[in-house]
Design a protein around this motif. Sequence first.
Motif, mmCIF file in Angstrom:
data_model
loop_
_atom_site.group_PDB
_atom_site.id
_atom_site.type_symbol
_atom_site.label_atom_id
_atom_site.label_comp_id
_atom_site.label_asym_id
_atom_site.label_seq_id
_atom_site.Cartn_x
_atom_site.Cartn_y
_atom_site.Cartn_z
ATOM 1 N N GLU A 106 0.815 -1.107 -0.068
ATOM 2 C CA GLU A 106 -0.034 0.016 0.146
ATOM 3 C C GLU A 106 0.844 1.292 -0.034
ATOM 4 O O GLU A 106 1.653 1.395 0.769
ATOM 5 N N THR A 107 0.785 2.028 -1.038
ATOM 6 C CA THR A 107 1.477 3.264 -0.981
ATOM 7 C C THR A 107 0.849 4.428 -1.272
ATOM 8 O O THR A 107 -0.592 4.465 -1.465
ATOM 9 N N GLY A 108 1.242 5.626 -1.082
ATOM 10 C CA GLY A 108 0.485 6.775 -1.195
ATOM 11 C C GLY A 108 0.189 7.698 -0.166
ATOM 12 O O GLY A 108 -0.296 8.841 -0.078
ATOM 13 N N TYR A 109 0.599 7.226 1.214
ATOM 14 C CA TYR A 109 0.525 7.868 2.457
ATOM 15 C C TYR A 109 1.471 9.071 2.374
ATOM 16 O O TYR A 109 2.542 9.121 1.701
ATOM 17 N N THR A 110 1.355 10.273 3.186
ATOM 18 C CA THR A 110 2.106 11.306 3.262
ATOM 19 C C THR A 110 2.502 11.311 4.884
ATOM 20 O O THR A 110 2.248 10.412 5.396
ATOM 21 N N TYR A 111 3.531 12.180 5.296
ATOM 22 C CA TYR A 111 3.786 12.201 6.578
ATOM 23 C C TYR A 111 2.953 13.355 7.339
ATOM 24 O O TYR A 111 3.456 13.593 8.441
ATOM 25 N N SER A 112 1.678 13.447 6.911
ATOM 26 C CA SER A 112 0.673 14.192 7.672
ATOM 27 C C SER A 112 0.501 13.171 8.944
ATOM 28 O O SER A 112 0.574 12.099 8.701
ATOM 29 N N GLU A 113 -0.100 14.101 10.005
ATOM 30 C CA GLU A 113 -0.466 13.178 11.149
ATOM 31 C C GLU A 113 -1.535 12.371 11.052
ATOM 32 O O GLU A 113 -1.558 11.264 11.261
#
Length: 147
Positions: A106-113
Amino acid sequence: MPFINHKTYIKVPLEVVYKTISTSHGWNAWFTDDTSLEISPDGTGEIRLRWKNFGCENVNIEDRGKILEATPNKKFVFQWSPGEQNTTVTFTLEPYKDGTLVVLDETGYTYSEKDVKACISCAVGWGEALTLLKIYLEHGIVYKQDL
């Protein structure tokens, strides 16, 4: 970018695993409640994932997304939004020993909380889900929690 990667070996043929991860009946048998999906002849489509009274908090969850690729007995790819934006979940199926190696990315996450929390939750969840898939396909056991 944070990402998720899990692998599991399931002692059933590729065709059986693919049918389970690429049909509404398959998803609802081992993991979700009232999930629906439609795949077009070109291998794309729509998916709506649903869980009712899920987990120890008994939450109802629904998410929709696009099916980006459905290649029989090889790959099933969809997008959904567990965090701030869409992520892409890829199931890749490979022949291995007497069964199938299932690779989930699973990809596409950012480093936002919000995304980091969703990534951690989904990393745990996908690991558990693949265990449930293995138990269901190898032994016919369905575990659905009634709290």
